[in-house]
Design an enzyme around this catalytic site. Sequence first.
Site, mmCIF file in Angstrom:
data_model
loop_
_atom_site.group_PDB
_atom_site.id
_atom_site.type_symbol
_atom_site.label_atom_id
_atom_site.label_comp_id
_atom_site.label_asym_id
_atom_site.label_seq_id
_atom_site.Cartn_x
_atom_site.Cartn_y
_atom_site.Cartn_z
ATOM 1 N N LYS A 184 0.849 -1.189 0.000
ATOM 2 C CA LYS A 184 0.000 0.000 0.000
ATOM 3 C C LYS A 184 0.888 1.244 0.000
ATOM 4 O O LYS A 184 1.806 1.366 0.808
ATOM 5 C CB LYS A 184 -0.934 -0.042 1.204
ATOM 6 N N THR A 224 -8.307 8.027 8.830
ATOM 7 C CA THR A 224 -7.790 6.843 8.126
ATOM 8 C C THR A 224 -7.662 5.643 9.064
ATOM 9 O O THR A 224 -7.070 4.637 8.694
ATOM 10 C CB THR A 224 -6.395 7.139 7.526
ATOM 11 N N THR A 227 -7.956 1.742 7.892
ATOM 12 C CA THR A 227 -7.899 1.548 6.425
ATOM 13 C C THR A 227 -7.156 0.244 6.075
ATOM 14 O O THR A 227 -7.515 -0.424 5.104
ATOM 15 C CB THR A 227 -7.202 2.718 5.695
ATOM 16 N N GLY A 228 -6.135 -0.108 6.879
ATOM 17 C CA GLY A 228 -5.383 -1.347 6.602
ATOM 18 C C GLY A 228 -6.267 -2.572 6.752
ATOM 19 O O GLY A 228 -6.284 -3.468 5.901
#
Length: 279
Positions: A184, A224, A227-228
């Site tokens: 990513k 965020t 998000t992973g």
Amino acid sequence: MEINSKHPEKVETVLSIAGSDPSGGAGIQADLKTFVSIGVYGAAAITCLTAQNTRGVSAYLPVDPYFVRKQVELVLQDLFVTHIKIGMTGTEEIIKVIGDLLADFKGEVICDPVIRASDGHALLEKESVVCLCDHIINRATVLTPNLAELRIITGKACTDPNEAVQAGIALFDRFKGLRAVVIKGGHLEEETETVTDHLLAREGESGNIITKTASHKRVRTENTHGTGCTFASAFAAFHMLKGEYEQAFLNAVNFVDRLVNKSASLKFGTGCGPLAHHL
Ligand code: PXL
């Protein structure tokens, strides 16, 4: 859809093995929200409780490894699990139990190698990463590290996209079961206006590694958190629906990008907000 009770269809299931985030942004909570919004059935076995809110992780409490085993065994014995997604593991004892359970599992294993929360709080001690590699990554078919995790796993500096991709390619030699690695790009070249994510995949016949990229506009937001977890779960869900890695990658990148855009202007707490899966 008509249901035929004499010949009911087996419902394919993705099992998430991960930690719990009571604020709802990461871990098991993010995983299940992702599965529902993509339209696959999700099961969940909890490895650790965490105490946290949008301001960060305060502490975590690992579940007894025996009980992690029990949760996973009972789900695997009964439901039609085709995909296992692994997130926060927490301790070496839990890692070894999961590794043991994976030894007999024939489906896809998507490993998001959670080592640290975005606020920097350790969710796995650095010394335990070797154990994660030996027992879980060694049995994974898909690995979805962010840049920090890629650096820790490979021991490479990965200062630019090319170095990160080369480090990712080397993982296929080290972990023979790996079919795909997603790197990513959010933390690569952070000053640029575009984010590029990389898919590295082992081709069936030749075993050659092919690379694909997906680029999207960088969204400058604090929201965020998770998000992973959401990306790895989306990858697992789309792989279940599409049956191949490239489509799973493109769909997962798009899914998370749309969610980050939708969530950017929302206020959930006073810290780094989660993604608004419900929207
Ligand atoms: O984003 C990594 C992560 C995974 N799993 C759990 C977490 C976090 C980050 O806070 O709490 C349970």
